[in-house]
Enzyme design. Sequence first.
Site, PDB file in Angstrom:
ATOM      1  N   CYS A 194       0.720  -1.302  -0.041  1.00 55.69           N
ATOM      2  CA  CYS A 194      -0.166  -0.177   0.023  1.00 55.69           C
ATOM      3  C   CYS A 194       0.825   1.277  -0.049  1.00 55.69           C
ATOM      4  O   CYS A 194       1.465   1.538  -1.028  1.00 55.69           O
ATOM      5  CB  CYS A 194      -1.118  -0.156   1.105  1.00 55.69           C
ATOM      6  SG  CYS A 194      -2.282   1.064   0.983  1.00 55.69           S
ATOM      7  N   GLU A 230      -1.865  -9.150   3.694  1.00 51.55           N
ATOM      8  CA  GLU A 230      -1.801  -9.288   5.296  1.00 51.55           C
ATOM      9  C   GLU A 230      -3.091  -9.123   5.950  1.00 51.55           C
ATOM     10  O   GLU A 230      -3.098  -9.667   7.303  1.00 51.55           O
ATOM     11  CB  GLU A 230      -0.514  -8.467   6.035  1.00 51.55           C
ATOM     12  CG  GLU A 230      -0.780  -6.979   6.458  1.00 51.55           C
ATOM     13  CD  GLU A 230      -1.087  -5.982   5.273  1.00 51.55           C
ATOM     14  OE1 GLU A 230      -0.891  -4.831   5.634  1.00 51.55           O
ATOM     15  OE2 GLU A 230      -1.015  -6.153   4.008  1.00 51.55           O
ATOM     16  N   HIS A 254      -3.759  -5.222   0.455  1.00 52.84           N
ATOM     17  CA  HIS A 254      -3.219  -5.789   1.675  1.00 52.84           C
ATOM     18  C   HIS A 254      -3.330  -7.082   1.760  1.00 52.84           C
ATOM     19  O   HIS A 254      -4.384  -7.692   2.330  1.00 52.84           O
ATOM     20  CB  HIS A 254      -3.992  -4.783   2.720  1.00 52.84           C
ATOM     21  CG  HIS A 254      -3.712  -3.698   3.078  1.00 52.84           C
ATOM     22  ND1 HIS A 254      -2.587  -3.244   3.906  1.00 52.84           N
ATOM     23  CD2 HIS A 254      -4.207  -2.331   2.802  1.00 52.84           C
ATOM     24  CE1 HIS A 254      -2.512  -1.952   3.912  1.00 52.84           C
ATOM     25  NE2 HIS A 254      -3.370  -1.311   2.924  1.00 52.84           N
TER      26      HIS A 254
END
Length: 243
Positions: free
Chosen positions: A99, A190, A188
Amino acid sequence: MGGKKFGVLLCAEDTDFVKKMYGGYFGVFRKMLAEEGETWDLYRVACGEFPDDDDVESYDGFVISGSSRDAHGNDAWICRLLTLLTRLDSLKIKVLGICFGHQILSRALGGKSGRAITGWDIGIRTVHLSSSCKVLSSLNIPALLSIYEIHRDEVWELPPKAELIAWSEKTGVEMFRYGDHMMGIQGHPEYTKDILLNLIDRLFKLNFILDSETEELKSKVLAREPDREAWRRLCLNFLKGAL
């Protein structure tokens, strides 16, 4: 893969929710990427915590997190981070930008970023992976992958010699590769569903989105699942393998 050493360059402040559930964003990244026998260190770069100059070369790779700050800004810590990334490039040390990390990495390498022309992208997005990228095809990853997104900035122009390896209908540069040692991902990989839902609530409280938008966004997030395992495999292969 055991015995390797990695660092997380944390550019965000941990929310109370993430601290309570995951021990902070460092815990989120470790859960996705860390394996037995490895060393993972945390540097809160947004607070001025950076690896010592003499220690940088001891790392096998770094991960740059997201942030609420602008990658095109000139805060002191952002300028210092740009200097570090330039050095990591010269040393050919692996760097994965997520990001904000994706945008600041592009900037450090000569690209440009700024406010997205189409505004915020919040929710789950289908990303098109380049069929011409041999290293992606070698992993047998599908041509379309879903990923969580929450950003209003984007990479406008890729660095010279960078390779565009993913895009979406919303964002022209979802993913890029620079040499064999640097890679940026706008989304993202994660994030978990609960992290994104909590962040949507935070955006509403900060008056970035309307109440009606909040409920629609949350319902869409609840209705689909991202391809988290495929993204994890891709990130692991980049940081630790041949990708």
